[in-house]
Design a protein around this motif. Structure first.
Motif, PDB file in Angstrom:
ATOM      1  N   LEU A 171      84.806  37.128  78.838  1.00 41.57           N
ATOM      2  CA  LEU A 171      83.199  37.266  78.997  1.00 41.57           C
ATOM      3  C   LEU A 171      82.727  37.317  77.543  1.00 41.57           C
ATOM      4  O   LEU A 171      81.519  36.679  77.096  1.00 41.57           O
ATOM      5  CB  LEU A 171      82.993  38.352  79.825  1.00 41.57           C
ATOM      6  CG  LEU A 171      83.351  38.327  81.141  1.00 41.57           C
ATOM      7  CD1 LEU A 171      83.088  39.569  82.145  1.00 41.57           C
ATOM      8  CD2 LEU A 171      82.880  37.065  81.986  1.00 41.57           C
ATOM      9  N   ASP A 172      83.279  38.033  76.587  1.00 42.21           N
ATOM     10  CA  ASP A 172      82.431  38.143  75.414  1.00 42.21           C
ATOM     11  C   ASP A 172      82.725  37.000  74.261  1.00 42.21           C
ATOM     12  O   ASP A 172      83.624  36.401  74.213  1.00 42.21           O
ATOM     13  CB  ASP A 172      82.882  39.480  74.736  1.00 42.21           C
ATOM     14  CG  ASP A 172      82.532  40.839  75.467  1.00 42.21           C
ATOM     15  OD1 ASP A 172      81.618  40.589  76.451  1.00 42.21           O
ATOM     16  OD2 ASP A 172      83.028  41.779  75.144  1.00 42.21           O
ATOM     17  N   LYS A 173      81.503  36.599  73.767  1.00 48.15           N
ATOM     18  CA  LYS A 173      81.403  35.435  73.030  1.00 48.15           C
ATOM     19  C   LYS A 173      82.370  35.470  71.919  1.00 48.15           C
ATOM     20  O   LYS A 173      82.999  34.531  71.199  1.00 48.15           O
ATOM     21  CB  LYS A 173      79.962  35.231  72.357  1.00 48.15           C
ATOM     22  CG  LYS A 173      79.570  33.546  72.243  1.00 48.15           C
ATOM     23  CD  LYS A 173      78.285  33.594  72.150  1.00 48.15           C
ATOM     24  CE  LYS A 173      78.016  32.160  72.176  1.00 48.15           C
ATOM     25  NZ  LYS A 173      78.302  31.243  73.197  1.00 48.15           N
ATOM     26  N   LYS A 174      82.653  36.666  71.241  1.00 50.34           N
ATOM     27  CA  LYS A 174      83.488  36.717  70.101  1.00 50.34           C
ATOM     28  C   LYS A 174      84.775  36.517  70.468  1.00 50.34           C
ATOM     29  O   LYS A 174      85.546  36.425  69.302  1.00 50.34           O
ATOM     30  CB  LYS A 174      83.366  38.196  69.533  1.00 50.34           C
ATOM     31  CG  LYS A 174      83.763  39.362  70.317  1.00 50.34           C
ATOM     32  CD  LYS A 174      83.571  40.572  69.722  1.00 50.34           C
ATOM     33  CE  LYS A 174      83.885  41.921  70.489  1.00 50.34           C
ATOM     34  NZ  LYS A 174      83.363  43.181  69.920  1.00 50.34           N
ATOM     35  N   TYR A 175      85.295  36.232  71.652  1.00 53.12           N
ATOM     36  CA  TYR A 175      86.761  36.254  71.900  1.00 53.12           C
ATOM     37  C   TYR A 175      86.852  34.885  72.507  1.00 53.12           C
ATOM     38  O   TYR A 175      88.059  34.515  72.866  1.00 53.12           O
ATOM     39  CB  TYR A 175      87.251  37.179  73.045  1.00 53.12           C
ATOM     40  CG  TYR A 175      86.996  38.577  72.562  1.00 53.12           C
ATOM     41  CD1 TYR A 175      87.731  39.108  71.664  1.00 53.12           C
ATOM     42  CD2 TYR A 175      86.355  39.583  73.280  1.00 53.12           C
ATOM     43  CE1 TYR A 175      87.739  40.358  71.139  1.00 53.12           C
ATOM     44  CE2 TYR A 175      86.336  40.989  72.914  1.00 53.12           C
ATOM     45  CZ  TYR A 175      87.221  41.442  71.817  1.00 53.12           C
ATOM     46  OH  TYR A 175      86.915  42.628  71.486  1.00 53.12           O
TER      47      TYR A 175
END
Length: 447
Positions: A171-175
């Motif tokens: 879900l997190d953009k950095k991943y």
């Protein structure tokens, strides 16, 4: 020393890749993200009028779609957790019976929460979503599902998803690097050729966003089995809408609101951002309206397929436009095998409008009401085909003429309507002819 959470997740992905299940992981990532977007009114296909009264409308149909997506997610989780591939039909029986088993206990859930592993997170998610689905299906049977009930359902589902720490990687953009790559050698070469680090990072982010959006749009083509499967695509469109809105804001912030050394590139970006915003409006405020409540497969298929085509064309055009700015020798087919150029689109649009006008003139000449159905079919074919290449501002007027032709009951009424329709189509042909891309392709037929 215990391995880091990221390393555990990477090893899990490697294991699934070895088992040939990577496509299910990517699909799961898409559905989980779509839940975070779908319950925001700004990401639903609503007209401006519906948006203004969003707190008063009924969300029963939208909630039923969520129930079917949960079913699909549960199936994916089972495929990822099990050695055997479970068919859709056999999984139906599993879902119906699973909640009766005594292992669905508080102790079992507590154990899953304590043992944070990707597979444990997935099992816990499946249990939570199946419980949510049972409630959703019961609520959807009520005479009305309120705005607050719809939004609260979304909050509950998304809280349950976030309980699994490994779902942060979904879900997190950095991943996002775990799920997305730029596979085009031409695009990679252009990104690597940028010398200024800030612009290199920016261009890489733009291309990653565009290719990720195309990946999501491609999944729509896999939701064609029946009417319910088609409606699942509404969550994908909500996700795509949110992704492209983010991209438009990013382009504006990075290039239009800041000083940039290359004024021509800024001008290109400004045009692309505007074009993309208009294509999103076509889909979310026009083409997909009312799809959740439809039952007839053909109607749903037409809306979904047309919307997918509009956005895929738009995103591909943006990729190609940016690539050609840096290397004019490349064309769309170097990047996308199925690429359709704006020239091809404009030529087809002009020809189809002309053919439609000629069919209308023939009907006026014959003055036979019984032949109206033939023209109606031609108009419907145009609406599901070339109409997506028209300027958005012309869609409403075209639709009005379609309904007027349908409503004609007398020869006099039909003749009057067709005369006005003829004038409208003639104007459209002239407007299409003004497109810069057609200046070296004059229309030889009588306009």
């Amino acid at each position: 020393m215990a391995p880091s959470r990221t390393r555990v997740f990477q090893k899990w992905l490697e294991h699934l890749e070895f088992e040939g299940k990577t496509q299910y992981v990517r699909e799961l990532e898409m559905w989980l993200k779509s839940f975070e977007r779908y319950f925001h009114i700004s990401n639903l296909p609503l007209s401006e009028e519906e948006t203004r009264h969003s707190t008063l409308r009924d969300y029963s149909e939208e909630l039923r779609v969520v129930g079917d997506v949960i079913f699909r997610i549960s199936q994916i989780c089972t495929l990822l957790l099990s050695e055997e591939r479970v068919s859709y039909s056999s999984f139906t029986k599993y879902v119906e019976n699973s909640l009766r088993h005594d292992y669905f206990t508080d102790a079992y859930i507590r154990r899953l929460l304590r043992q944070q592993r990707p597979s444990r997170n997935m099992t816990l998610l499946m249990e939570a979503l199946l419980d949510s689905r049972t409630i959703i299906l019961e609520v959807a049977r009520l005479s009305k599902t309120s705005y607050m009930c719809f939004v609260s359902t979304g909050r509950v589902i998304n809280r349950e998803i976030r309980k699994g720490v490994f779902f942060d990687y979904f879900l997190d953009k950095k991943y996002e690097v775990f799920f997305d790559r730029i596979h085009s050698a031409h695009v990679l070469r252009i990104v690597r050729s940028i010398q200024v680090p800030r612009y290199k990072r920016s261009l890489a982010a733009i291309f990653l966003s565009l290719f990720r959006t195309l990946r999501y749009l491609n999944y729509i083509g896999m939701q064609m089995q029946d009417a319910n499967a088609l409606k699942r695509s509404l969550l994908i469109f909500s996700l795509v809408n949110a992704e492209l809105k983010w991209l438009i804001e990013y382009l504006e912030e990075e290039y239009l609101n800041k000083e940039h050394a290359d004024a021509h590139f800024v001008e290109l970006i400004e045009g692309l951002a505007y074009s993309l915003s208009m294509e999103l409006k076509k889909v979310m405020q026009r083409e997909l309206l009312g799809t959740a409540g439809l039952q007839q497969y053909e109607l749903i298929f037409s809306k979904i397929q047309n919307s997918q085509g509009i956005l895929m064309n738009s995103v591909q055009q943006i990729v190609v436009a940016i690539v050609q700015y840096f290397d004019p020798r490349l064309d769309g087919h170097n990047i996308f095998p199925d690429y359709v150029t704006r020239l091809d689109q404009s030529l087809r649009l002009r020809e189809d409008i002309y053919d439609l006008r000629e069919a209308g003139r023939q009907l006026r000449k014959n003055a036979d009401l019984t032949e109206t159905s033939s023209l109606v079919k031609r108009i419907e074919k145009f609406k599901t085909g070339s109409m997506k290449y028209l300027m958005y501002k012309d869609w409403f007027e075209f639709d009005n003429f379609y309904h007027e032709v349908l409503a004609c009951k007398t020869t006099g009424n039909l003749n009057f309507t067709l005369h006005r329709f003829d004038t409208f189509l003639t104007t459209l042909i002239k407007e299409v002819n003004k497109r810069t891309i057609l200046q070296t392709h004059p229309f030889t037929k009588n306009t």
